[in-house]
Design an enzyme around this catalytic site. Sequence first.
Site, mmCIF file in Angstrom:
data_model
loop_
_atom_site.group_PDB
_atom_site.id
_atom_site.type_symbol
_atom_site.label_atom_id
_atom_site.label_comp_id
_atom_site.label_asym_id
_atom_site.label_seq_id
_atom_site.Cartn_x
_atom_site.Cartn_y
_atom_site.Cartn_z
ATOM 1 N N HIS A 36 -53.246 -6.766 -2.530
ATOM 2 C CA HIS A 36 -51.787 -6.873 -2.395
ATOM 3 C C HIS A 36 -51.429 -6.231 -0.974
ATOM 4 O O HIS A 36 -50.121 -6.470 -0.742
ATOM 5 C CB HIS A 36 -51.008 -6.088 -3.530
ATOM 6 C CG HIS A 36 -51.018 -4.670 -3.357
ATOM 7 N ND1 HIS A 36 -52.020 -3.858 -3.675
ATOM 8 C CD2 HIS A 36 -50.341 -3.844 -2.776
ATOM 9 C CE1 HIS A 36 -52.174 -2.745 -3.342
ATOM 10 N NE2 HIS A 36 -50.965 -2.318 -2.781
HETATM 11 N N1 UDP Z 1 -52.561 -1.427 -11.706
HETATM 12 C C1 UDP Z 1 -51.777 -1.688 -12.922
HETATM 13 N N2 UDP Z 1 -51.967 -2.873 -13.053
HETATM 14 C C2 UDP Z 1 -52.486 -3.847 -12.200
HETATM 15 C C3 UDP Z 1 -52.932 -3.541 -10.884
HETATM 16 C C4 UDP Z 1 -52.849 -2.149 -10.585
HETATM 17 O O1 UDP Z 1 -51.461 -0.727 -13.788
HETATM 18 O O2 UDP Z 1 -52.438 -5.129 -12.362
HETATM 19 C C5 UDP Z 1 -52.343 0.236 -11.446
HETATM 20 C C6 UDP Z 1 -53.492 0.900 -11.153
HETATM 21 O O3 UDP Z 1 -54.334 1.288 -12.173
HETATM 22 C C7 UDP Z 1 -53.241 2.122 -10.327
HETATM 23 C C8 UDP Z 1 -51.857 1.671 -9.442
HETATM 24 O O4 UDP Z 1 -51.391 0.536 -10.226
HETATM 25 O O5 UDP Z 1 -52.934 2.983 -11.027
HETATM 26 C C9 UDP Z 1 -52.248 1.340 -8.179
HETATM 27 O O6 UDP Z 1 -50.911 0.504 -7.781
HETATM 28 P P1 UDP Z 1 -51.062 -0.613 -6.480
HETATM 29 O O7 UDP Z 1 -52.677 -0.929 -6.142
HETATM 30 O O8 UDP Z 1 -50.217 -1.379 -6.717
HETATM 31 O O9 UDP Z 1 -50.922 0.382 -5.174
HETATM 32 P P2 UDP Z 1 -51.661 1.350 -4.048
HETATM 33 O O10 UDP Z 1 -52.348 2.414 -5.143
HETATM 34 O O11 UDP Z 1 -52.391 0.550 -3.433
HETATM 35 O O12 UDP Z 1 -50.590 1.927 -3.413
#
Ligand code: UDP
Length: 363
Positions: free
Chosen positions: A206
């Site tokens: 993403h």
């Molecule tokens: N997550 C979730 N469902 C999904 C994808 C990610 O619950 O389909 C959770 C994942 O387990 C983690 C968090 O979302 O706890 C990560 O968020 P994301 O990847 O959107 O953002 P980033 O961590 O890169 O800021």
Amino acid sequence: MKILTIIGARPQFIKATVISRAIQQLSEQSGMNINEKILHTGQHYDHNMSQIFFNDLSIPQPSWLLDCCSMSPQDMSIKILQSIGKEAFDCVILYGDTNSTLAGALAAEKLQIPIAHIEAGLRSYNLLMPEEHNRVETDKRTKWLFCPTQTAVDNLKKEGITDNVFLVGDVMYDTALLFGNTAEQRSNICEQLNIEKKKFFLATIHRAENTNEQNLSEILTAFSHIASQETPIVWPLHPRTKAVINQYASLKHILQQNAFIRIIEPANYLDMIMLEKNAQLILTDSGGVQKEAYFHKTPCITLRNETEWTETIDAGWNILTGANKDKIINAVQHKFECQPIKEYGDGDSAQKIIQVLYDDLNK
Ligand code: UDP
């Protein structure tokens, strides 16, 4: 003691759940009324990206729900200021590095409410990443800098920030521990998808740098090469990535070539834990998912050129490939030799954070 929590994006809901619990716990133990009010900026607003986490993780409902999707941090901060008006708070809690984080910091600065930043000090040193700008600008305005790792503490030191820096471990580790057993009991995502344990790959993509035609084309081509009947790729598709794939016929065409790339809706947190635990390997550009891969002892390939979570690389759990199709395909064959990681704490980071705030504000 009155705390304002500002959140707006999926990973922030997940982190906020353990902090809200720690606030309630300390409030009960200390007999002091510690009151938390939540402002949700609406940066993520789809049911699967937002409300589902409030329901499943029992996060208190927000007192303010704004509609700041796709706004700059500056515009968002104006909306925040208009919403909370003249209500007084002892501190504002902010998480991570999204536009909602920086918007919260700008609003708090204007209102002269001291800021507590959870996940302070993380750096990729890639200023092209919007998140890097959000982190640096938020940390500059922060009073209490809560770092998840020693690397984060060291990064702040390089910027001359040493006061009020607290190494507390990682709140995402707290959350993973808290919900690990619940996920085992409640989620049947592997049965629903008819996938066998350790016989599938899990993907999430993403980041802004990967959600363009060129990088997604490389990634999809690699996925198309990797996914097979024996080891399909399960891919909970982020709305931003879905929109870009739908925009380009060339990308849809690559996807259609391999039926074993199994696209699903964004997963709820409990299902996500089970997918992470049971995957043979995770392919991701997410910050949170890289760490959770380690928490659940699954090796990870990160489709970026750098990471803020360098300890996962040093300990052998994670390798970086960027969005290069050949590197991604080769990385799947990599023999991971993994060591335990001492950082991330003992699962009590949230309590430590709230205790610091409580002690400082009640001096
Ligand atoms: N997550 C979730 N469902 C999904 C994808 C990610 O619950 O389909 C959770 C994942 O387990 C983690 C968090 O979302 O706890 C990560 O968020 P994301 O990847 O959107 O953002 P980033 O961590 O890169 O800021």
